[in-house]
Design a protein around this motif. Structure first.
Motif, PDB file in Angstrom:
ATOM      1  N   GLN A 151       0.818  -1.216   0.000  1.00  0.00           N
ATOM      2  CA  GLN A 151       0.000   0.000   0.000  1.00  0.00           C
ATOM      3  C   GLN A 151       0.852   1.267   0.000  1.00  0.00           C
ATOM      4  O   GLN A 151       0.354   2.349  -0.277  1.00  0.00           O
ATOM      5  N   ASP A 152       2.168   1.148   0.320  1.00  0.00           N
ATOM      6  CA  ASP A 152       3.035   2.326   0.347  1.00  0.00           C
ATOM      7  C   ASP A 152       3.685   2.593  -1.003  1.00  0.00           C
ATOM      8  O   ASP A 152       4.338   3.611  -1.197  1.00  0.00           O
ATOM      9  N   TRP A 153       3.544   1.663  -1.924  1.00  0.00           N
ATOM     10  CA  TRP A 153       4.274   1.773  -3.181  1.00  0.00           C
ATOM     11  C   TRP A 153       3.901   3.045  -3.943  1.00  0.00           C
ATOM     12  O   TRP A 153       2.724   3.394  -4.033  1.00  0.00           O
ATOM     13  N   GLY A 154       4.932   3.733  -4.463  1.00  0.00           N
ATOM     14  CA  GLY A 154       4.699   4.966  -5.200  1.00  0.00           C
ATOM     15  C   GLY A 154       4.749   6.188  -4.310  1.00  0.00           C
ATOM     16  O   GLY A 154       4.674   7.304  -4.782  1.00  0.00           O
ATOM     17  N   GLY A 155       4.908   5.978  -2.992  1.00  0.00           N
ATOM     18  CA  GLY A 155       4.923   7.100  -2.049  1.00  0.00           C
ATOM     19  C   GLY A 155       6.287   7.729  -1.900  1.00  0.00           C
ATOM     20  O   GLY A 155       7.178   7.567  -2.748  1.00  0.00           O
ATOM     21  N   VAL A 156       6.451   8.446  -0.805  1.00  0.00           N
ATOM     22  CA  VAL A 156       7.692   9.172  -0.540  1.00  0.00           C
ATOM     23  C   VAL A 156       8.605   8.286   0.317  1.00  0.00           C
ATOM     24  O   VAL A 156       8.144   7.677   1.279  1.00  0.00           O
ATOM     25  N   PRO A 157       9.907   8.208  -0.018  1.00  0.00           N
ATOM     26  CA  PRO A 157      10.826   7.418   0.814  1.00  0.00           C
ATOM     27  C   PRO A 157      10.819   7.895   2.261  1.00  0.00           C
ATOM     28  O   PRO A 157      10.710   9.084   2.537  1.00  0.00           O
ATOM     29  N   GLY A 158      10.960   6.931   3.193  1.00  0.00           N
ATOM     30  CA  GLY A 158      10.849   7.250   4.623  1.00  0.00           C
ATOM     31  C   GLY A 158      12.119   7.795   5.235  1.00  0.00           C
ATOM     32  O   GLY A 158      12.568   7.320   6.273  1.00  0.00           O
ATOM     33  N   LEU A 159      12.739   8.789   4.595  1.00  0.00           N
ATOM     34  CA  LEU A 159      13.942   9.410   5.142  1.00  0.00           C
ATOM     35  C   LEU A 159      13.574  10.210   6.390  1.00  0.00           C
ATOM     36  O   LEU A 159      12.587  10.926   6.395  1.00  0.00           O
ATOM     37  N   ARG A 160      14.377  10.068   7.454  1.00  0.00           N
ATOM     38  CA  ARG A 160      14.086  10.839   8.675  1.00  0.00           C
ATOM     39  C   ARG A 160      14.526  12.287   8.480  1.00  0.00           C
ATOM     40  O   ARG A 160      15.665  12.556   8.160  1.00  0.00           O
ATOM     41  N   LEU A 161      13.610  13.216   8.691  1.00  0.00           N
ATOM     42  CA  LEU A 161      13.928  14.618   8.427  1.00  0.00           C
ATOM     43  C   LEU A 161      14.208  15.371   9.718  1.00  0.00           C
ATOM     44  O   LEU A 161      13.762  14.979  10.791  1.00  0.00           O
ATOM     45  N   PHE A 162      14.964  16.443   9.607  1.00  0.00           N
ATOM     46  CA  PHE A 162      15.272  17.308  10.752  1.00  0.00           C
ATOM     47  C   PHE A 162      14.801  18.715  10.412  1.00  0.00           C
ATOM     48  O   PHE A 162      15.588  19.647  10.347  1.00  0.00           O
ATOM     49  N   GLN A 163      13.486  18.820  10.147  1.00  0.00           N
ATOM     50  CA  GLN A 163      12.976  20.112   9.688  1.00  0.00           C
ATOM     51  C   GLN A 163      12.811  21.051  10.862  1.00  0.00           C
ATOM     52  O   GLN A 163      12.220  20.704  11.875  1.00  0.00           O
ATOM     53  N   HIS A 164      13.344  22.221  10.712  1.00  0.00           N
ATOM     54  CA  HIS A 164      13.257  23.228  11.751  1.00  0.00           C
ATOM     55  C   HIS A 164      13.619  24.531  11.071  1.00  0.00           C
ATOM     56  O   HIS A 164      14.731  24.672  10.569  1.00  0.00           O
ATOM     57  N   PRO A 165      12.680  25.488  11.009  1.00  0.00           N
ATOM     58  CA  PRO A 165      12.917  26.671  10.166  1.00  0.00           C
ATOM     59  C   PRO A 165      14.166  27.471  10.536  1.00  0.00           C
ATOM     60  O   PRO A 165      14.781  28.082   9.678  1.00  0.00           O
ATOM     61  N   HIS A 166      14.561  27.478  11.828  1.00  0.00           N
ATOM     62  CA  HIS A 166      15.726  28.292  12.204  1.00  0.00           C
ATOM     63  C   HIS A 166      16.939  27.429  12.537  1.00  0.00           C
ATOM     64  O   HIS A 166      17.839  27.893  13.212  1.00  0.00           O
ATOM     65  N   SER A 167      16.929  26.185  12.104  1.00  0.00           N
ATOM     66  CA  SER A 167      18.007  25.303  12.535  1.00  0.00           C
ATOM     67  C   SER A 167      19.320  25.636  11.819  1.00  0.00           C
ATOM     68  O   SER A 167      19.336  26.214  10.733  1.00  0.00           O
ATOM     69  N   VAL A 168      20.414  25.272  12.465  1.00  0.00           N
ATOM     70  CA  VAL A 168      21.720  25.501  11.852  1.00  0.00           C
ATOM     71  C   VAL A 168      21.905  24.590  10.652  1.00  0.00           C
ATOM     72  O   VAL A 168      22.650  24.906   9.735  1.00  0.00           O
ATOM     73  N   LEU A 169      21.179  23.448  10.672  1.00  0.00           N
ATOM     74  CA  LEU A 169      21.278  22.533   9.529  1.00  0.00           C
ATOM     75  C   LEU A 169      20.757  23.222   8.269  1.00  0.00           C
ATOM     76  O   LEU A 169      21.286  23.030   7.175  1.00  0.00           O
ATOM     77  N   MET A 170      19.707  24.039   8.455  1.00  0.00           N
ATOM     78  CA  MET A 170      19.146  24.796   7.343  1.00  0.00           C
ATOM     79  C   MET A 170      20.217  25.698   6.739  1.00  0.00           C
ATOM     80  O   MET A 170      20.339  25.808   5.522  1.00  0.00           O
ATOM     81  N   LEU A 171      21.008  26.327   7.606  1.00  0.00           N
ATOM     82  CA  LEU A 171      22.094  27.194   7.132  1.00  0.00           C
ATOM     83  C   LEU A 171      23.063  26.391   6.270  1.00  0.00           C
ATOM     84  O   LEU A 171      23.429  26.800   5.166  1.00  0.00           O
ATOM     85  N   LEU A 172      23.445  25.221   6.781  1.00  0.00           N
ATOM     86  CA  LEU A 172      24.388  24.376   6.042  1.00  0.00           C
ATOM     87  C   LEU A 172      23.780  23.933   4.717  1.00  0.00           C
ATOM     88  O   LEU A 172      24.449  23.943   3.676  1.00  0.00           O
ATOM     89  N   ALA A 173      22.493  23.555   4.758  1.00  0.00           N
ATOM     90  CA  ALA A 173      21.830  23.055   3.550  1.00  0.00           C
ATOM     91  C   ALA A 173      21.657  24.153   2.511  1.00  0.00           C
ATOM     92  O   ALA A 173      21.382  23.870   1.353  1.00  0.00           O
ATOM     93  N   ARG A 174      21.794  25.423   2.940  1.00  0.00           N
ATOM     94  CA  ARG A 174      21.663  26.510   1.968  1.00  0.00           C
ATOM     95  C   ARG A 174      23.005  27.028   1.497  1.00  0.00           C
ATOM     96  O   ARG A 174      23.102  27.585   0.407  1.00  0.00           O
TER      97      ARG A 174
END
Lengths: 92, 312
Positions: B169-192
């Motif tokens: 039932q999951d086929w065709g969906g989005v891969p289950g990558l664990r995300l670290f979403q945080h609008p002000h995170s330092v990771l965001m800075l690195l990713a940009r």
């Protein structure tokens, strides 16, 4: 003169690497260990790069500086993320 | 003398760290030691003047594989019901078989029949005809291009293997990558800030691979790392596995490789042979397509099988 500078700076860098590794092994908790490690990234690698600069052409020197800056960037970010996750401030 | 000392210390460290990763009791510890082992191994390759192999070992052997194993160890640790406790006898049996394999390989190395025939001189002599300056790239794309083609297809099969772990039932969906979403995170800075630099570096590595160590695999891994960083930080969303554009990127490398291979039937008359004077441009086209495919496949391997929860 340039060789003497290289020997002094790289040796000082190596001492910081050693001290940082000791800190990583001997300090009691994650935050203090991170504190020890940042000195290695920052000053340790910085001194090694600084010491090697007089031995290189300008292009290789620029590359070494770029390596140091990139390590600074990734080191700072990874340390922040680790420290924040230890203090339980979300992000994970 | 100084260099021998360094090599001896390096070899001892390799043995020690390798042994440590085997006897480590905690799975995550073992994985992290394995990553350190890979980095030491890439140093050993540099000492053997095999810089191409060293780059691949650091990127794939230590980086990508290490990340895959960290994810796997994390998943197993979080799901304690599925941890299978193996009996002591099973451990002993595994150790015996692993030792036998190691002894077998080691003894083969010692009983090689006579001095191996080196083809290095004839390869170097005719390398300029291909327009390439790096003998490793020459062997990969001219002398052993069939092996290189199969290698890329194996990567594709690995991705199909990971996708096969998805529930129906999951086929065709989005891969289950664990995300670290945080609008002000330092990771965001690195990713940009990091991707533009990484992008230029990846293109340089692929392009320079023709004449100096580097190439599609190394460049592709850097691209994959940038893509994963962007996805994990949430700057861009993880694409659905059913996306046609994504699938085109996955098969682009092998397809272009095959197409150029079949072109060989038309011009010189042999599969995977290059027409006179066109070797270099064709190889560059293949490298570009392969870099894209390798980057996307590696990224998706780490992103994992599709999972329904996030696909809405």
């Amino acid at each position: 003169m340039a060789d003497l500078f290289t020997i002094l700076a790289v040796s000082a860098g190596a001492v910081l690497f050693l001290a940082g590794t000791l800190g990583l092994l001997r300090f009691p908790d994650t935050l203090t260990r991170l504190h020890a490690l940042t000195k290695v990234d920052n000053l340790g690698l910085g001194l090694v790069v600084l010491g090697l600069l007089p031995q290189l052409g300008w292009l290789a020197a620029a590359k070494m500086l770029a390596v140091w800056l990139l390590v600074q960037l990734s080191g700072a970010v990874v340390t922040q993320i680790l420290a924040r996750s230890v203090r339980g401030e979300g992000e994970s | 003398m100084m260099e021998t000392g360094f090599d001896v210390v390096l070899a001892l460290m390799l043995l020690g760290v390798g042994g440590w990763s085997i006897i480590a009791r905690n799975m995550m510890t073992a994985v992290i030691i394995f990553i350190a082992y890979g980095l030491l191994l890439s140093l050993a390759w540099v000492r053997l003047h095999a810089v191409d192999v060293s780059l691949t070992e650091a990127a794939i052997g230590s980086g990508a594989t290490g990340l895959l194993m960290v994810i796997a160890a994390h998943k197993v640790a979080g799901d304690s019901q599925r941890v299978v406790r193996l009996s002591r006898g099973f451990h002993v049996l595994a150790a015996v078989f692993a030792t036998l394999v190691a002894i077998g390989i080691a003894s083969l190395a010692f009983v090689l029949p006579g001095a191996p025939v080196s083809l290095a001189a004839p390869v170097l002599e005719r390398l300029p005809e291909s327009g390439l300056g790096n003998p490793v790239a020459g062997v990969l794309f001219v002398y052993r291009s069939f092996d290189t083609l199969l290698e890329k297809v194996v990567l594709l099969l690995a991705l199909i293997g990971v996708w096969a772990l998805a529930r129906d039932q999951d086929w065709g969906g989005v891969p289950g990558l664990r995300l670290f979403q945080h609008p002000h995170s330092v990771l965001m800075l690195l990713a940009r800030t990091l991707p533009p630099i990484g992008f230029v570096f990846a293109i340089y590595m692929t392009w320079a691979g023709a004449d100096v160590p580097g190439g599609a695999f190394q460049g592709g891994t850097v691209l994959a790392a940038m893509w994963i960083l962007v996805m994990v930080a949430g700057v861009r969303r993880v694409p659905r596995v059913s996306s046609p554009l994504l699938r085109l990127a996955i098969v682009a490398g092998p397809l272009v490789f095959l197409a150029i291979g079949f072109l060989g039937f038309v011009a010189p008359g042999v599969f995977l042979a290059y027409p006179d004077g066109l070797a270099k441009p064709l190889i560059v086209v293949m490298e570009v397509a392969l870099t894209l495919s390798i980057a996307v496949i590696l990224g998706l391997l780490i992103a994992g099988p599709p999972r329904a929860k996030d696909s809405a």
